[in-house]
Scaffold this active site. Structure first.
Site, mmCIF file in Angstrom:
data_model
loop_
_atom_site.group_PDB
_atom_site.id
_atom_site.type_symbol
_atom_site.label_atom_id
_atom_site.label_comp_id
_atom_site.label_asym_id
_atom_site.label_seq_id
_atom_site.Cartn_x
_atom_site.Cartn_y
_atom_site.Cartn_z
ATOM 1 N N GLY A 215 22.020 38.214 31.483
ATOM 2 C CA GLY A 215 20.782 38.346 32.229
ATOM 3 C C GLY A 215 20.925 39.278 33.412
ATOM 4 C CB SER A 216 19.147 39.314 36.644
ATOM 5 O OG SER A 216 17.858 39.397 36.081
ATOM 6 C CB ALA A 217 24.764 38.190 36.345
ATOM 7 C CE LYS A 219 17.640 42.629 36.244
ATOM 8 N NZ LYS A 219 16.532 41.888 36.887
#
Length: 488
Positions: A215-217, A219
């Site tokens: 997920g956003s980790a 990014k």
């Protein structure tokens, strides 16, 4: 008469020579094959005839041996078995060995040639030395904090000392007691079936053997790629990302978790986890550069050992532009182990240079003489120092003013990044809450710890589980324990 005596003597000498040749054939040429034969129980009897060497955590043995008085005499025992199972694995008379019990089996069983007093001693004498000891890098207080934090929920924690690569905590939940599998009784067989048939998969080492959509980790990796490729030259400047943002090559719009992401800067996008900005930047960086950056962090490495084997964290090598955009925000087919995401945080914390993670500090003989000591090794440079400095600033912003405030520690600099990954058709799959972070005493020369936490909750709807709410508090408690040991 003398002639017959000579003939008898010659025949005796021939028979003696034949016996000698046959003994050499059996004891030397066929030794390995006979030893490995399933019908030969002598190796198993010899293997369990002496106590196995111990695995130590914080200088204290977390394993032992029990004299059963049976033909296979000694069985393995475990202290705080469920707590340390992701580190030790099991040593079973029925089912073999896993994890450190497997990777360090030569030392623990006494068969490692380095334990012998002279080179080739074991080969000539066919004798085993007493089992040696394996001293791990795990810190008990951090391991306990991670285990308490997960509290039986499905998930994992991995913590690394950024500069050295020492693995300080490695927890998988729910866990199991490896002592249940040590012997060869009917109870052991029943325990094996029960554990392997459990819906919660307690024997799965989620910290190093399970991959999840990050997920956003993820990014942080995309931000590094955008800065390195000069797609972003000023992290505080607006980007050209519209909102709503249509995924390239499709008619699908990508949602954001918060307002204000239209043309948002990279700093704002990391702070508030803007999907649109990061997907747009990943597509602009391009597949080749994204692949190279992800690889420098450890993705797609099928040879990583700590020394136990680690599952491959995946960033697809062949993707269309829409798939690349989704992969850049940790979706599509991008997957990572918790250890891999701790490596991402560690690379940022350590100025862009990634140390090779390791779990064994040193091995010794039974009486404490060092056999091998694990040196610090560089895994490689994940990014330039200037890029790491920018990412440190963004992660601090995210922790202090953005989505990671529940990881903050008084008097300590904390950088973090949340992630909540949904997957499957219509995001119907199990949601995962991520938090990756690092922490540094403000008067310390370098960060003390980098950590990754993932919590999976098959009962929760996507909006009921979050990296900031579910994973960040666990990371905080682990970092607090690391900072106690690293107090300047």
């Amino acid at each position: 008469m003398t002639r017959y005596i000579r003939r008898a003597a010659a025949l005796s000498l021939f028979l003696l020579a034949a016996l000698f040749v046959n003994a050499v054939r059996v004891q030397v040429l066929q030794a390995d094959g006979l030893n490995g034969s399933p019908a030969n129980r002598r190796p198993a009897i010899a293997r369990y005839d002496e106590p196995r060497g111990d695995i130590l955590v914080g200088g204290r043995p977390v394993t032992g041996s029990k004299d059963t008085g049976e033909q296979l005499r000694y069985e393995r025992t475990y202290l705080d078995g469920p707590l340390y199972a992701p580190v030790t694995g099991y040593s079973s008379q029925t089912y073999g060995t896993t994890l450190l019990e497997h990777a360090a089996d030569g030392v623990l069983s006494g068969t490692d040639p380095m334990l012998a007093p002279l080179p080739f001693w074991n080969e000539f004498t066919r004798s085993d030395r007493p089992g040696g000891k394996v001293l791990t890098t795990i810190r008990p207080s951090m391991q306990q904090a991670a285990y308490r934090g997960l509290d039986g929920r499905r998930g994992a924690v991995a913590a690394i000392e950024p500069y050295s690569g020492r693995i300080l905590a490695l927890v998988s939940s729910p866990s199991y007691d490896p002592g249940l599998l040590s012997g060869n009784s009917a109870e052991v067989t029943a325990a094996w079936r029960r554990l392997n048939g459990a819906d919660t998969h307690p024997m799965l080492n989620r910290a190093i053997r399970q991959t999840y959509p990050p997920g956003s980790a993820f990014k942080i990796v995309t931000a590094a790629a955008a800065l390195e490729a000069r797609v972003v030259r000023d992290a505080d400047a607006p980007t050209d990302t519209p909102d709503p943002f249509v995924i390239p090559g499709t008619r699908t719009t990508l949602p954001n978790p918060v307002p204000g992401c239209r043309k948002a800067s990279l700093v704002y996008a990391i702070k508030w986890s803007c999907n649109t900005v990061m997907a747009n930047l990943g597509a602009k960086v391009g597949l080749k550069a994204m692949l190279e950056t992800a690889g420098r962090f450890g993705f797609n490495d099928d040879a990583l050992r700590i020394p136990s084997g680690v599952a491959v964290s995946n960033f697809d090598r062949h993707m269309s532009v829409d798939q690349l955009a989704l992969s850049s925000i940790g979706q599509f087919d991008t997957t990572a182990t918790p250890l891999q995401m701790a490596m991402v945080a560690a690379a940022v914390a350590n100025g862009g240079e990634l140390a090779h993670p390791y779990l064994v500090d040193r091995t010794t003989t039974w009486d404490g003489d060092t056999v091998r000591e694990t040196p610090r090794r560089s895994y490689g440079r994940a990014m330039f120092p200037a890029t790491a400095l920018e990412l440190r600033r963004m992660m601090i912003e995210a922790a202090e003013k953005g989505t990671g405030t529940r990881a903050l520690i008084d008097g300590v600099t904390v950088g973090g990044k949340t992630g909540t990954a949904q997957h499957g058709v219509g995001n119907a799959g199990t949601p995962y809450a991520w938090f990756i972070a690092w922490a540094q005493h403000r008067d310390a020369p370098r960060p003390a710890v980098a950590v990754a936490v993932v919590v999976e909750d098959p009962e929760a709807a996507g909006g009921e589980i979050s990296g900031g709410g579910d994973a960040a508090p666990i990371a905080r408690e682990v970092m607090v324990e690391a900072l106690k040991a690293a107090r300047p």
